[in-house]
Design an enzyme around this catalytic site. Structure first.
Site, PDB file in Angstrom:
ATOM      1  N   ASP A   1      49.570 -20.576  44.838  1.00 56.54           N
ATOM      2  CA  ASP A   1      49.037 -21.919  44.577  1.00 56.54           C
ATOM      3  C   ASP A   1      50.232 -22.778  44.198  1.00 56.54           C
ATOM      4  OD1 ASP A   1      47.413 -24.181  43.709  1.00 56.54           O
ATOM      5  OD2 ASP A   1      45.781 -22.772  43.392  1.00 56.54           O
TER       6      ASP A   1
ATOM      7  N   TYR B   1      36.456 -34.772  53.485  1.00 57.07           N
ATOM      8  CA  TYR B   1      36.370 -33.316  53.285  1.00 57.07           C
ATOM      9  C   TYR B   1      35.575 -32.681  54.427  1.00 57.07           C
ATOM     10  CZ  TYR B   1      34.841 -28.982  50.885  1.00 57.07           C
ATOM     11  OH  TYR B   1      34.553 -27.681  50.541  1.00 57.07           O
TER      12      TYR B   1
HETATM   13  N1  LIG Z   1      33.757 -24.393  45.380  1.00 63.30           N
HETATM   14  C1  LIG Z   1      32.792 -24.588  46.282  1.00 63.30           C
HETATM   15  O1  LIG Z   1      31.641 -24.869  45.948  1.00 63.30           O
HETATM   16  C2  LIG Z   1      33.112 -24.450  47.742  1.00 63.30           C
HETATM   17  C3  LIG Z   1      32.071 -24.518  48.673  1.00 63.30           C
HETATM   18  C4  LIG Z   1      32.369 -24.445  50.034  1.00 63.30           C
HETATM   19  C5  LIG Z   1      33.668 -24.221  50.442  1.00 63.30           C
HETATM   20  N2  LIG Z   1      34.659 -24.142  49.504  1.00 63.30           N
HETATM   21  C6  LIG Z   1      36.012 -23.984  49.983  1.00 63.30           C
HETATM   22  O2  LIG Z   1      36.691 -22.954  49.258  1.00 63.30           O
HETATM   23  C7  LIG Z   1      38.048 -23.327  49.075  1.00 63.30           C
HETATM   24  C8  LIG Z   1      38.396 -23.235  47.617  1.00 63.30           C
HETATM   25  O3  LIG Z   1      37.565 -24.113  46.890  1.00 63.30           O
HETATM   26  P1  LIG Z   1      37.643 -24.219  45.304  1.00 63.30           P
HETATM   27  O4  LIG Z   1      36.335 -24.570  44.787  1.00 63.30           O
HETATM   28  O5  LIG Z   1      38.354 -23.017  44.768  1.00 63.30           O
HETATM   29  O6  LIG Z   1      38.569 -25.499  45.162  1.00 63.30           O
HETATM   30  P2  LIG Z   1      39.624 -25.832  44.018  1.00 63.30           P
HETATM   31  O7  LIG Z   1      39.854 -27.285  44.053  1.00 63.30           O
HETATM   32  O8  LIG Z   1      39.214 -25.196  42.741  1.00 63.30           O
HETATM   33  O9  LIG Z   1      40.902 -25.033  44.543  1.00 63.30           O
HETATM   34  C9  LIG Z   1      41.689 -25.530  45.586  1.00 63.30           C
HETATM   35  C10 LIG Z   1      43.109 -25.113  45.305  1.00 63.30           C
HETATM   36  O10 LIG Z   1      43.953 -25.683  46.304  1.00 63.30           O
HETATM   37  C11 LIG Z   1      45.176 -25.886  45.663  1.00 63.30           C
HETATM   38  N3  LIG Z   1      46.020 -26.838  46.386  1.00 63.30           N
HETATM   39  C12 LIG Z   1      45.925 -28.180  46.448  1.00 63.30           C
HETATM   40  N4  LIG Z   1      46.952 -28.693  47.145  1.00 63.30           N
HETATM   41  C13 LIG Z   1      47.713 -27.644  47.536  1.00 63.30           C
HETATM   42  C14 LIG Z   1      48.915 -27.530  48.275  1.00 63.30           C
HETATM   43  N5  LIG Z   1      49.551 -28.597  48.748  1.00 63.30           N
HETATM   44  N6  LIG Z   1      49.414 -26.295  48.487  1.00 63.30           N
HETATM   45  C15 LIG Z   1      48.791 -25.208  48.008  1.00 63.30           C
HETATM   46  N7  LIG Z   1      47.659 -25.254  47.296  1.00 63.30           N
HETATM   47  C16 LIG Z   1      47.124 -26.463  47.064  1.00 63.30           C
HETATM   48  C17 LIG Z   1      44.800 -26.448  44.298  1.00 63.30           C
HETATM   49  O11 LIG Z   1      45.870 -26.334  43.386  1.00 63.30           O
HETATM   50  C18 LIG Z   1      43.606 -25.605  43.939  1.00 63.30           C
HETATM   51  O12 LIG Z   1      43.935 -24.495  43.138  1.00 63.30           O
HETATM   52  C19 LIG Z   1      38.209 -24.715  49.686  1.00 63.30           C
HETATM   53  O13 LIG Z   1      38.747 -24.606  50.968  1.00 63.30           O
HETATM   54  C20 LIG Z   1      36.805 -25.246  49.748  1.00 63.30           C
HETATM   55  O14 LIG Z   1      36.621 -26.134  50.810  1.00 63.30           O
HETATM   56  C21 LIG Z   1      34.411 -24.246  48.176  1.00 63.30           C
HETATM   57  C1  LIG Z   2      29.972 -27.656  48.637  1.00 65.30           C
HETATM   58  C2  LIG Z   2      31.446 -27.556  48.470  1.00 65.30           C
HETATM   59  O1  LIG Z   2      32.135 -27.642  49.638  1.00 65.30           O
HETATM   60  C3  LIG Z   2      32.106 -28.167  47.290  1.00 65.30           C
HETATM   61  N1  LIG Z   2      31.627 -27.536  46.086  1.00 65.30           N
HETATM   62  C4  LIG Z   2      31.888 -29.652  47.180  1.00 65.30           C
HETATM   63  O2  LIG Z   2      30.916 -30.032  46.570  1.00 65.30           O
HETATM   64  O3  LIG Z   2      32.681 -30.401  47.665  1.00 65.30           O
END
Ligand SMILES: NC(=O)c1ccc[n+]([C@@H]2O[C@H](COP(=O)([O-])OP(=O)(O)OC[C@H]3O[C@@H](n4cnc5c(N)ncnc54)[C@H](O)[C@@H]3O)[C@@H](O)[C@H]2O)c1
Ligand SMILES: C[C@@H](O)[C@H](N)C(=O)O
Length: 299
Positions: A12, A119
């Site tokens: 990260d 997004y």
């Molecule tokens: N959390 C959810 O509900 C959810 C739902 C659907 C999909 N997702 C997908 O899962 C993945 C992770 O989501 P999350 O909830 O952990 O998000 P998050 O925001 O908690 O984590 C994303 C991470 O990306 C890192 N990041 C940002 N810029 C960066 C860069 N330039 N280089 C390297 N790392 C970088 C951030 O530091 C962060 O730790 C995402 O791709 C998201 O689209 C999440």
């Molecule tokens: C649903 C998912 O992609 C994320 N937790 C958001 O709300 O953006």
């Protein structure tokens, strides 16, 4: 544990908490730095990429240029690396990859996708680019469209579904949950343990079983009203006020229920946690006095 502690390299741009540092190798890697990523792949002899870096829906709307760089340029980097080094690659997609023109109850795998957030647009782009690389270059690209993911050990990252994590912290810290979505807004959700297991099971599925490269997965759907009712079993005096903000307009275009029947049929996807089980797990993790409350619920 499954792959060996030293065989999973986490990266990260953030400083990690101590328990992450102790759990295995952790390195700085900016997804926009192609050369540095190449170096990591070579030095650590990487064979799979699990590409989680992204800006989520709400935070992406607040900084569109950065969301485009991280979500689109970052994706291009990992796809090119996966092609160059013949890596297997997983890129998560989301319910946010659908929009107001998609069927919302339920939303199937294949239907119109015209999201209205940067997004969502970046995630449709990821699905299509990954599938293109699969057909054109034979790259083993796999993607799951996740619902809102609920976890206790990390703070939500700026998404529209964050309220379903915030409620637990508000309930335990102040007893006052301020909800930015209307009480009847239904969205699909999943507990983090199911989410992580889905990635492992999907990645381990033999290619011959996959009929698609991108699948919907889900566990439950609920509204703020319904989660409040469940949380009040643990914190009966919970006060709730609704202060609707811009995230409502996003949620109003997203699936209410997710049809993940293809994932269940093709590679055996099965969730284990529903709303009551998820709330129990969250309180067990976040609230040391949970045992007392559990007894109260039983009584
Ligand atoms: N959390 C959810 O509900 C959810 C739902 C659907 C999909 N997702 C997908 O899962 C993945 C992770 O989501 P999350 O909830 O952990 O998000 P998050 O925001 O908690 O984590 C994303 C991470 O990306 C890192 N990041 C940002 N810029 C960066 C860069 N330039 N280089 C390297 N790392 C970088 C951030 O530091 C962060 O730790 C995402 O791709 C998201 O689209 C999440
Ligand atoms: C649903 C998912 O992609 C994320 N937790 C958001 O709300 O953006």
């Amino acid at each position: 544990q499954r792959y060996g502690q030293n065989n999973v390299i986490m990266s990260d741009i953030l400083k990690p908490p101590q328990e992450i540092l102790e759990s295995g190798p952790y390195v700085f890697a900016d997804i926009l730095d192609f050369k540095k990523l190449q170096e990591l792949i070579v030095n650590y002899n990487i064979d799979w990429i699990i590409h989680f870096s992204a800006l989520l829906s709400a935070i992406g709307e607040n900084n569109v240029p950065l969301a485009m760089r991280v979500n689109i340029e970052g994706l291009h980097n990992v796809l090119e690396l996966a092609k160059q080094y013949r890596l297997k690659i997983f890129v998560p997609s989301t319910i946010g990859a659908f929009g107001p023109d998609s069927p919302r109850d339920p939303t199937p795998d294949l239907c119109i996708q015209r999201p209205r957030t940067i997004y969502g647009v970046s995630k449709v782009h990821a699905e299509l680019m990954g599938e293109y690389y699969y057909h054109k270059f034979g790259m083993d690209f796999r993607s799951l469209r996740f619902p809102g993911i609920i976890s206790a050990d990390t703070n939500p990252g700026g998404g529209t579904t964050d309220y379903a994590v915030k409620i637990f912290h508000d309930a335990l810290k102040s007893g006052h949950f301020k909800c930015y979505l209307r009480e009847d807004t239904m969205l699909p959700m999943m507990f983090i343990d199911d989410c992580l297991r889905s990635v492992v099971e999907f990645m381990e599925t033999p290619e011959s079983k996959l009929k698609m490269r991108t699948y919907n997965v889900t566990a439950m759907s609920f509204t703020p009203d319904e989660i409040v009712e469940e949380v009040r079993k643990y914190v009966p005096e919970l006060k709730v006020t609704y202060e609707i903000d811009g995230r409502q307009a996003i949620a109003d275009t997203w699936p209410k229920r997710f049809d993940d029947s293809n994932a269940r049929a093709d590679w055996g996807w099965k969730h284990t946690m529903d709303l009551p089980q998820m709330c129990k797990a969250m309180f067990e993790f976040l609230d040391p006095s949970h045992q007392k409350q559990k007894q109260r619920i039983k009584a």
